[in-house]
Design an enzyme around this catalytic site. Structure first.
Site, PDB file in Angstrom:
ATOM      1  N   LYS A  97       0.797  -1.226   0.000  1.00 65.87           N
ATOM      2  CA  LYS A  97       0.000   0.000   0.000  1.00 65.87           C
ATOM      3  C   LYS A  97       0.833   1.280   0.000  1.00 65.87           C
ATOM      4  CE  LYS A  97      -4.408  -1.332   0.103  1.00 65.87           C
ATOM      5  NZ  LYS A  97      -5.418  -0.831  -0.842  1.00 65.87           N
ATOM      6  N   SER A 120       0.803 -10.075  -0.734  1.00 66.94           N
ATOM      7  CA  SER A 120       0.566  -8.629  -0.757  1.00 66.94           C
ATOM      8  C   SER A 120       0.654  -7.945   0.593  1.00 66.94           C
ATOM      9  CB  SER A 120      -0.790  -8.336  -1.405  1.00 66.94           C
ATOM     10  OG  SER A 120      -1.827  -9.055  -0.772  1.00 66.94           O
TER      11      SER A 120
END
Length: 393
Positions: free
Chosen positions: A39, A294
């Site tokens: 992110k 992720s």
């Protein structure tokens, strides 16, 4: 822009997944990225491209964790005030990390939807810029740098599979891979998204031909629990992503357990969705395959629950109830039988006062560790053959 900010995360070979798929499989470890997830890439690009006047007014975001930390760190690096709205009850490590990166954290209610409303109201009242978690070109471009890194690390990559929530990650990766391969004249990379089955907005949206809102059920993969794709990311996924598959809670927990045991990587359930897709689906994954890990921001309490869930699904953890005669030595005899069968007893609860028990009976609740499904089934069958009244929960 990102070279001094984002860490080039490692690409590690997975022998076990390679054997299962029938070709080379690699793990892209964005769980080792700054803030513990990908992110920071999109958040930094988005905030860096604001004007000085916009940054002076601050930024605001709504998130249950990873986006919050990415915005908080990016804002602090760019000298910008950040306010983050998080749901009440958000994992304490994520709240603490977001504050440690310099953001002000507020709790408007128990859901992310309430946080989004509060963040947009804050933006309207104060002039702060709302940093969307996925539905903005700069955010998508930032996430796409993962695709460029993969091409540098593994030039002959054929398939990339990773988690899909709102779609920012995989639309960015697909855009970068498509543009880079087109420029060099090479074969296109197949891109596959993986959504939690309990929060699968993309399959419904792709079938309808437009972004569609679905009812989200509780899922351990809270990082990709999104009820509606973004308008921008829907268009990109529909055009560039070859397939979006769904994965069950059991697959997610087994994938997380696999990452911990076999790859030595701490990954959150959403971060393991790509691995879960490889383990669950017989989809034609062209190799070499890269599965994106992720994110790795998992609360330790949730980690213990998910690991237990994964062990249970793999047949290595059992919760068993057994009725015994209430007489001296009965429990010792049962435990001795289990020891002879190679079963490890993790916990025992001895109940005498239950309405379902007859006088002279006791019930033993046991948490057992075995070597797998075959061992579990054999042990239970042997105990029942010895006359024990066994119920597996």
């Amino acid at each position: 822009m990102l070279r001094a900010v984002a860490v080039p995360t490692p690409l590690i070979h997975s022998r076990a997944l390679s054997e299962a798929i029938g070709g080379p499989v690699y793990l892209k470890c964005e769980n080792l990225q700054r803030t513990g997830s990908f992110k920071i890439r999109g958040a930094y690009v988005r905030i860096a491209r604001l004007s000085e006047a916009e940054r002076a007014g601050g930024v605001v975001a709504a998130s249950a964790g990873n986006h919050a930390q990415g915005v908080a760190l990016a804002a602090s690096m760019l000298g910008c005030k950040a306010t983050v709205f998080m749901p009440a009850g958000a994992p304490l490590p994520k709240v603490a990390a977001t504050r440690a990166y310099g953001a002000e954290v507020r709790f408007p209610g128990p859901t992310v939807d309430e946080c989004l409303v509060a963040a947009e109201e804050h933006a309207a009242e104060t002039g702060a810029v709302f940093i969307h978690p996925f539905d903005h070109p700069d955010v998508v471009a930032g996430q796409g740098t993962i695709g460029l890194e993969i091409l540098e690390q593994l030039p002959d990559v054929a398939t990339v599979v990773g988690a899909v929530g709102g779609g920012g990650l995989m639309s960015g990766v697909a855009s970068a891979l498509r543009a880079a391969r087109k420029a060099e004249g090479g074969p296109q990379v197949k891109v596959v998204g993986a959504q939690a089955k309990r929060a699968a907005a993309f399959p419904a949206s792709l079938a309808a031909g437009r972004p569609t809102t679905v009812t989200v059920q509780p899922t351990m993969a809270d990082g990709i629990s999104v009820g509606r794709p973004g308008d921008l990311t829907y268009d990109l996924v529909a055009e560039l992503v070859d397939a979006v598959v769904t994965v069950t809670e059991e697959s997610l927990s087994q994938a997380l357990l696999f990452c911990l045991e076999r790859a030595k990587q701490v990954v959150e359930p959403a971060g393991a969705a790509g691995v879960a897709a490889l383990m669950e689906h017989s989809y034609a994954f062209r190799t070499p395959v890269v599965a994106l890990l992720s994110g790795g921001n998992i609360d330790p309490l949730l980690l213990s629950k998910v690991l237990r869930h994964g062990l249970a699904d793999a047949g290595r953890y059992l919760v068993v109830r057994c009725r015994l005669k209430d007489r001296p030595g009965a429990l010792v005899t049962l435990l001795s039988e289990l020891a002879e069968l190679g079963v490890n007893v993790l916990d025992v609860m001895h109940e005498r006062v239950l309405a379902r028990l007859h006088v002279g009976e006791v019930e033993v609740l046991m948490h057992l560790e075995t070597q797998g499904t075959g061992h579990s089934e054999d042990a239970i069958a042997r105990l029942r053959a010895e006359g024990y009244d066994i119920t597996v929960s």
